[in-house]
Design a protein around this motif. Structure first.
Motif, mmCIF file in Angstrom:
data_model
loop_
_atom_site.group_PDB
_atom_site.id
_atom_site.type_symbol
_atom_site.label_atom_id
_atom_site.label_comp_id
_atom_site.label_asym_id
_atom_site.label_seq_id
_atom_site.Cartn_x
_atom_site.Cartn_y
_atom_site.Cartn_z
ATOM 1 N N GLU A 354 0.807 -1.216 0.000
ATOM 2 C CA GLU A 354 0.000 0.000 0.000
ATOM 3 C C GLU A 354 0.842 1.270 0.000
ATOM 4 N N ALA A 355 2.164 1.142 0.151
ATOM 5 C CA ALA A 355 3.033 2.316 0.208
ATOM 6 C C ALA A 355 3.668 2.645 -1.132
ATOM 7 N N GLU A 356 3.258 1.986 -2.223
ATOM 8 C CA GLU A 356 3.964 2.143 -3.499
ATOM 9 C C GLU A 356 3.997 3.586 -3.995
ATOM 10 N N ALA A 357 2.871 4.271 -3.975
ATOM 11 C CA ALA A 357 2.839 5.642 -4.494
ATOM 12 C C ALA A 357 3.738 6.557 -3.672
ATOM 13 N N GLU A 358 3.668 6.451 -2.357
ATOM 14 C CA GLU A 358 4.507 7.262 -1.481
ATOM 15 C C GLU A 358 5.977 6.900 -1.656
ATOM 16 N N ALA A 359 6.256 5.598 -1.812
ATOM 17 C CA ALA A 359 7.637 5.138 -1.988
ATOM 18 C C ALA A 359 8.214 5.678 -3.285
ATOM 19 N N ARG A 360 7.414 5.675 -4.329
ATOM 20 C CA ARG A 360 7.871 6.179 -5.632
ATOM 21 C C ARG A 360 8.235 7.651 -5.549
ATOM 22 N N ALA A 361 7.360 8.451 -4.929
ATOM 23 C CA ALA A 361 7.613 9.880 -4.813
ATOM 24 C C ALA A 361 8.870 10.146 -3.991
ATOM 25 N N ALA A 362 9.034 9.406 -2.897
ATOM 26 C CA ALA A 362 10.206 9.608 -2.035
ATOM 27 C C ALA A 362 11.496 9.205 -2.748
ATOM 28 N N ALA A 363 11.445 8.085 -3.480
ATOM 29 C CA ALA A 363 12.634 7.607 -4.185
ATOM 30 C C ALA A 363 13.075 8.605 -5.248
ATOM 31 N N TRP A 364 12.128 9.099 -6.035
ATOM 32 C CA TRP A 364 12.488 10.037 -7.099
ATOM 33 C C TRP A 364 12.971 11.380 -6.535
ATOM 34 N N GLU A 365 12.332 11.846 -5.467
ATOM 35 C CA GLU A 365 12.761 13.103 -4.862
ATOM 36 C C GLU A 365 14.206 13.010 -4.407
ATOM 37 N N ALA A 366 14.557 11.888 -3.760
ATOM 38 C CA ALA A 366 15.915 11.730 -3.249
ATOM 39 C C ALA A 366 16.932 11.659 -4.384
ATOM 40 N N VAL A 367 16.673 10.791 -5.352
ATOM 41 C CA VAL A 367 17.647 10.576 -6.426
ATOM 42 C C VAL A 367 17.777 11.809 -7.317
ATOM 43 N N SER A 368 16.676 12.455 -7.612
ATOM 44 C CA SER A 368 16.758 13.655 -8.462
ATOM 45 C C SER A 368 17.502 14.775 -7.737
ATOM 46 N N ARG A 369 17.395 14.818 -6.421
ATOM 47 C CA ARG A 369 18.141 15.810 -5.633
ATOM 48 C C ARG A 369 19.631 15.491 -5.637
ATOM 49 N N TRP A 370 19.991 14.226 -5.424
ATOM 50 C CA TRP A 370 21.409 13.834 -5.413
ATOM 51 C C TRP A 370 22.084 14.114 -6.748
ATOM 52 N N LEU A 371 21.364 13.776 -7.837
ATOM 53 C CA LEU A 371 21.975 13.802 -9.170
ATOM 54 C C LEU A 371 21.600 15.041 -9.979
ATOM 55 N N GLU A 372 20.903 15.962 -9.339
ATOM 56 C CA GLU A 372 20.535 17.233 -9.982
ATOM 57 C C GLU A 372 19.736 16.998 -11.269
ATOM 58 N N VAL A 373 18.649 16.269 -11.147
ATOM 59 C CA VAL A 373 17.793 15.952 -12.284
ATOM 60 C C VAL A 373 16.614 16.920 -12.310
ATOM 61 N N LYS A 374 16.348 17.478 -13.457
ATOM 62 C CA LYS A 374 15.223 18.401 -13.618
ATOM 63 C C LYS A 374 13.995 17.650 -14.136
ATOM 64 N N GLY A 375 12.836 17.956 -13.584
ATOM 65 C CA GLY A 375 11.589 17.382 -14.089
ATOM 66 C C GLY A 375 11.337 15.972 -13.580
ATOM 67 N N GLU A 376 10.358 15.323 -14.204
ATOM 68 C CA GLU A 376 9.942 13.979 -13.824
ATOM 69 C C GLU A 376 10.539 12.939 -14.781
ATOM 70 N N PRO A 377 10.638 11.695 -14.350
ATOM 71 C CA PRO A 377 11.193 10.649 -15.228
ATOM 72 C C PRO A 377 10.247 10.313 -16.371
ATOM 73 N N ASP A 378 10.832 9.899 -17.495
ATOM 74 C CA ASP A 378 10.031 9.498 -18.658
ATOM 75 C C ASP A 378 9.577 8.045 -18.530
ATOM 76 N N LEU A 379 10.362 7.256 -17.815
ATOM 77 C CA LEU A 379 10.027 5.845 -17.592
ATOM 78 C C LEU A 379 10.062 5.571 -16.092
ATOM 79 N N VAL A 380 9.045 4.888 -15.600
ATOM 80 C CA VAL A 380 9.000 4.464 -14.196
ATOM 81 C C VAL A 380 8.526 3.023 -14.154
ATOM 82 N N GLU A 381 9.352 2.152 -13.618
ATOM 83 C CA GLU A 381 8.974 0.742 -13.453
ATOM 84 C C GLU A 381 9.343 0.312 -12.034
#
Length: 442
Positions: A354-381
């Motif tokens: 039941e935590a998938e949506a929250e987990a996805r948002a948290a994972a992308w926020e962290a990684v995009s912050r570390w790696l300086e990524v702009k915008g949202e991912p084009d592929l999510v699996e």
């Protein structure tokens, strides 16, 4: 000719079956899953190649090399660029290159001056006396608390997705544990080990053009009709042999499966046996995220293997691999593939369904912050492994004793898999080959 039933078509079971055949045995392999390989799976998606489980294999001769050659895969082996040797560790919210030389170590901000001095004093620390102790306690004695927090913790999470306070040094790092016992220090043990080994075979990180999934697929093809997927036939102990429902009698049975599945299988086939220690073996859950994004939107150079996050950083993920920087064909032209690992024993709550949506948002926020990524991912699996990696925790010796006891009291039964002998791909293959030799000598 011996008839051998192998239950479990992960890498250990497949390797055991292949080796048994080469030794002249007749084999039958059973697994309730629809695909071979266990957690080793490679999937093509929208121009990306996703590794749902392990991403790389370390090859150093031995069983793995023999298997790759025997399956005809040598010509398909691919290696990463030299830059893949570079690892990053998250430090105060940003990726910092792990020091790979004395000069880099001296200049690295990962440890304070006091932390560096404590680590360099390792040869002068007293030899340990405990029969079994945690990874954290072992390395704190040898290297200091700061090194455990900043270096050992992320390293352990990268291998076991585990908690160094709970994991056993003796069983997770047997060579290091033995070196301390024999030489009195890790440094002297390493130097002494090199002298004993002589010319060393270098580890090589490898994969295949279509991913690690090529390995179990090639093994399945070699086994042909001896591999029965989607099958979980009942096992019964006969007076002189083993009987598998619908498949006849067998001289030996090899079981290579995760702890909980093994306990259930043993309970059905050998009613009345004590399985408490096996059921108690913890397994780390891991949620794997694959994010595909345009290269132009990533600020980080992605010039390495990936980033590991120490628990002290308080991040929602264990780390990220720069998958498309490791091997060719992992992402479309102009794009990159990032593979993120979340959960483990540190934060199993991220692996709740039941935590998938929250987990996805948290994972992308962290990684995009570390790696300086702009915008949202084009592929999510997303891939969720509820029981990804068995944990060799303090007291793991009791589990090994229980398995040995079951084997001794039931001749012809061999219990393997990654709950003993190591969790890496190479460890599993070596375990499969070793048990095949044991069966052949039976």
């Amino acid at each position: 000719m011996k008839r051998v039933a192998v239950f479990g078509a992960g890498l250990t079971g497949l390797a055991a079956a292949w080796k048994l055949r080469s030794l002249g045995a007749e084999v039958a392999v059973f697994d309730p899953a629809a695909l071979p390989g266990g957690v080793v799976r490679s999937v093509a998606r929208d121009g990306y190649l996703l590794e749902l489980g392990p991403n790389t294999v370390l090859e150093k001769g031995g069983a793995l090399t023999e298997w790759i050659d025997g399956l005809g895969l040598r010509g398909r082996v691919v290696h990463p660029p030299a830059a893949a040797k570079k690892r990053f560790i998250l430090h105060r919210g940003r990726p910092v290159a792990a020091p790979m030389s004395p000069w880099a170590f001296a200049a690295s901000p990962l440890l304070s001056l006091q932390g560096k001095a404590r680590l360099l004093g390792e040869p002068f620390q007293e030899r340990g006396t405990a029969g079994d102790e945690s990874v954290a306690a072992f390395f704190q004695r040898r290297l200091g608390a700061e090194a455990v927090e900043r270096l050992i913790d992320p390293f352990v999470s990268g291998i076991y997705a585990g908690d160094p306070v709970r994991l056993s040094a003796r069983h997770c790092f047997p060579k290091l544990w033995q070196w301390e016992r024999e030489a009195g220090s890790l440094l002297r043990g390493i130097l002494g080990g090199r002298k004993k080994e002589g010319k060393r075979v270098k580890w090589k990180m490898i994969s295949f053009p279509e991913g690690l999934g090529e390995l179990p697929r090639a093994a399945a093809s070699a086994l042909g009709g001896a591999l029965h997927l989607g099958a979980a036939p009942a096992l019964r102990r006969g007076t002189e042999n083993w009987e598998v429902e619908g498949f006849g009698k067998f001289d030996a049975v090899v079981a290579a499966m995760p702890p909980r599945a093994l306990a259930g299988w043993l309970e059905a086939g050998l009613p009345g046996v004590e399985l408490g220690v096996i059921r108690a073996c913890a397994t780390a859950p891991v949620r794997v995220w694959h994010f595909g994004v345009e290269r132009a939107r990533v600020g980080h150079a992605l010039d390495g293997f990936g980033v590991l996050a120490p628990g002290a950083e308080g991040e929602p993920v264990l780390g990220v691999l720069f998958s498309s920087a490791l091997f060719p064909g992992r992402a479309p032209e102009g794009c990159v593939l990032l593979t993120v690992f979340q959960g483990g024993m540190r934060h199993p709550e991220w692996c709740r369904a039941e935590a998938e949506a929250e987990a996805r948002a948290a994972a992308w926020e962290a990684v995009s912050r570390w790696l300086e990524v702009k915008g949202e991912p084009d592929l999510v699996e997303a891939t969720l492994w509820k029981e990804a990696i068995p944990q060799y925790e303090v007291g793991h010796g009791r589990l090994l004793e229980a398995l040995a006891g079951l084997e001794a009291s039931h001749p012809g039964l061999f219990l393997r898999g990654n709950l003993r002998g190591g969790v890496a791909v190479g460890d599993c293959v070596a375990s499969g080959f070793a048990v095949a030799d044991e069966v052949a000598r039976m």
